[in-house]
Write a protein that holds these residues in place. Structure first.
Motif, PDB file in Angstrom:
ATOM      1  N   SER A 150       0.840  -1.202   0.000  1.00 41.46           N
ATOM      2  CA  SER A 150       0.000   0.000   0.000  1.00 41.46           C
ATOM      3  C   SER A 150       0.875   1.253   0.000  1.00 41.46           C
ATOM      4  N   GLU A 158       9.852   3.207   6.839  1.00 40.44           N
ATOM      5  CA  GLU A 158       9.557   1.817   7.203  1.00 40.44           C
ATOM      6  C   GLU A 158      10.256   1.466   8.523  1.00 40.44           C
ATOM      7  N   HIS A 215       4.254  -7.512   4.226  1.00 42.78           N
ATOM      8  CA  HIS A 215       3.880  -8.919   4.012  1.00 42.78           C
ATOM      9  C   HIS A 215       4.530  -9.532   2.776  1.00 42.78           C
ATOM     10  N   HIS A 249      -1.240  -0.906   9.219  1.00 38.33           N
ATOM     11  CA  HIS A 249      -2.521  -1.560   9.512  1.00 38.33           C
ATOM     12  C   HIS A 249      -3.390  -0.576  10.311  1.00 38.33           C
ATOM     13  N   PHE A 275      -6.201  -8.337   0.465  1.00 37.99           N
ATOM     14  CA  PHE A 275      -5.203  -8.966  -0.396  1.00 37.99           C
ATOM     15  C   PHE A 275      -4.290  -7.910  -1.030  1.00 37.99           C
ATOM     16  N   HIS A 276      -3.317  -8.399  -1.780  1.00 41.62           N
ATOM     17  CA  HIS A 276      -2.318  -7.486  -2.342  1.00 41.62           C
ATOM     18  C   HIS A 276      -2.937  -6.452  -3.271  1.00 41.62           C
TER      19      HIS A 276
END
Ligand SMILES: Cc1cc2nc3c(=O)[nH]c(=O)nc-3n(C[C@H](O)[C@H](O)[C@H](O)COP(=O)(O)OP(=O)(O)OC[C@H]3O[C@@H](n4cnc5c(N)ncnc54)[C@H](O)[C@@H]3O)c2cc1C
Length: 422
Positions: A16, A34, A42, A266, A403-404
């Motif tokens: 994302s 990051e 993931h 998330h 999902f991706h």
């Protein structure tokens, strides 16, 4: 939105954040931040370091995509020059207590256990597969309202064998979610997903693919071509709205100021790091919880059914009809999924600690998957309203099915708020 160049901070280097960073960097100054020493989230590929298969890349997180349901991701892959290859999708199931097993390979896998041929329970399961597809396709035309998957299965009288040995394991495996939780999932969302992915028919199914050289290849391709800055190993503690900027405060107490910030973490983490969230941000983000899965790469065949002819690409392992392990255990057979030409067989197992011999473990990681409830899904139509309010944006796979493609699409949605498309 303004055509001046903005200084944008993106927190979270999963698909994302990477998508948002790639697109926004076309017009703005972007810093991708990051927590871990590497990008990917993931997307995690283990390169075997020793043994007969040294150098082989094996995917432990994001593994497969298909040629029908991943348009955003496929466009990005083509922009980055990422090669994909055909994969092989099949599903297998084993119940250790009863010794029952099968795989979806016809006829080898279905009858790998010869007793299946004369088992009424097996034939009822088989019959219910077709019945489910027919009923689901019909009911989706009118909608299923507030029915859970469990209530839907009960309402249409599906057999215990079909529930315990097929639809619950398949759905639990797809959403990396314990079987007990999956029965509480909104039926309509699950059915729509299956329909969308061509899983309610036996014909016209999409072609599944993997990334050639492992999914890390796309991270490397992105990093090589990305024009912005990447700040790794930099966990963010807080994001604070100031009068005319957004302040990012790191765990080491250093700070950076941005004109805009995108939270590509998330939902629960976004809620945690956002200092003084506005009431609608707080309400929406706090509806999301996550399920933790331990993911292990190993070479222990005990996670697979006793006969090789029942070894599928995805193999669900159950201990008795009511699985005593509260987490679900399933294994990806990586040789089949990634078409590995290795001497040994490699498996990636979710929550398989009870089964995998310590000496056969290669690497273990923890991944959290969003939990889909009526409550969390009810936030989807509202996410757009908080996106960009007062200079903070949100993206993540939780904005879709988890999902991706959902992650990539949510990153694209943020870029579109700045007037930038694919
Ligand atoms: C085992 C497993 C297998 C899967 N296989 C597939 C598959 O084959 N195909 C598919 O389509 N989907 C698959 N998925 C789903 C896939 O994981 C998600 O679609 C997607 O990768 C999630 O992307 P994301 O960007 O939302 O989150 P993530 O990839 O989790 O990225 C979030 C990033 O934020 C970083 N971060 C967190 N906190 C901070 C902080 N405080 N400061 C800075 N950075 C922070 C994290 O380190 C992480 O890199 C799988 C999921 C699991 C669990």
């Amino acid at each position: 939105m303004s055509s001046t160049t903005l200084n944008i901070g993106i927190i979270g280097g999963g698909i994302s954040g990477i998508t948002a960073a790639w697109l926004l960097s076309r017009r703005h100054r972007v810093t991708l931040i990051e927590k871990e020493p590497q990008l990917g989230g993931h997307t995690h590929t283990h390169i075997l370091g020793s043994g007969p298969d040294a150098g082989t890349p094996i995917d432990m997180g994001f593994i497969v995509l298909n040629d029908r349901n991943y348009p955003t991701l496929l466009t990005l892959f083509s922009q980055w020059g990422v090669r994909i290859q055909n994969s092989d999708m099949s599903f297998g199931f084993e119940d250790k207590d009863s010794g029952f097993y099968y795989s979806s390979d016809v006829p080898r896998g279905l009858f790998a256990r010869w007793q299946n041929l004369i088992s009424p329970c097996f034939w009822r399961l088989f019959w219910d597969v077709f019945r489910f597809n027919r009923i689901a396709a019909r009911e989706l035309k009118t909608g299923l309202g507030h029915l859970t998957l469990g209530q839907f299965l009960q309402q249409y009288g599906f057999s215990r064998a079909y529930i315990d040995f097929h639809i619950v394991p398949v759905s639990a495996a797809v959403w990396s979610t314990p079987s007990e939780n999956i029965l509480d999932f909104p039926a309509e969302s699950i059915l729509r997903f299956y329909n969308h992915h061509g899983l309610l028919t036996l014909a016209h199914r999409p072609q599944w693919k993997t990334v050639a050289g492992g999914s890390v290849s796309y991270i490397q391709a992105f990093e090589k071509q990305f024009q912005g800055a990447v700040k790794k190993a930099s966990p963010v503690r807080h994001v604070k709205r100031m009068t005319d900027k957004v302040k990012v405060i790191f765990e080491d107490r250093t700070e950076m100021d941005f004109d805009r910030v995108v939270l590509a973490t998330h939902a629960d983490i976004s809620r945690q790091i956002l200092a003084h969230p506005q009431p609608d941000e707080s309400r929406i983000l706090s509806k999301w919880s996550y399920i933790r899965n331990q993911v292990t790469l190993h070479t222990d065949k005990q996670v697979m059914p006793p006969r090789r002819s029942a070894w599928a690409s995805w193999s669900y392992l159950q201990i008795g009809a009511k699985q005593r392990n509260p987490a679900m255990t399933m294994s990806y057979y990586m040789n089949r999924l990634q078409r590995l030409k290795t001497r040994d067989d490699y498996f990636v197992t979710l929550n398989g600690d009870t089964w995998i011999e310590p000496g056969r473990r290669i690497e273990s990681v923890l991944f959290d998957h969003p939990c889909y409830t009526f409550d969390s899904l009810s936030t989807h139509p509202e996410l757009d309203a908080i996106n960009g309010k007062d200079r903070i944006f949100y993206c993540g796979a939780y904005c879709g099915y988890g999902f991706h493609e959902d992650g990539a699409r949510s990153g694209l949605a943020v870029a579109q708020k700045f007037g930038i498309g694919l």
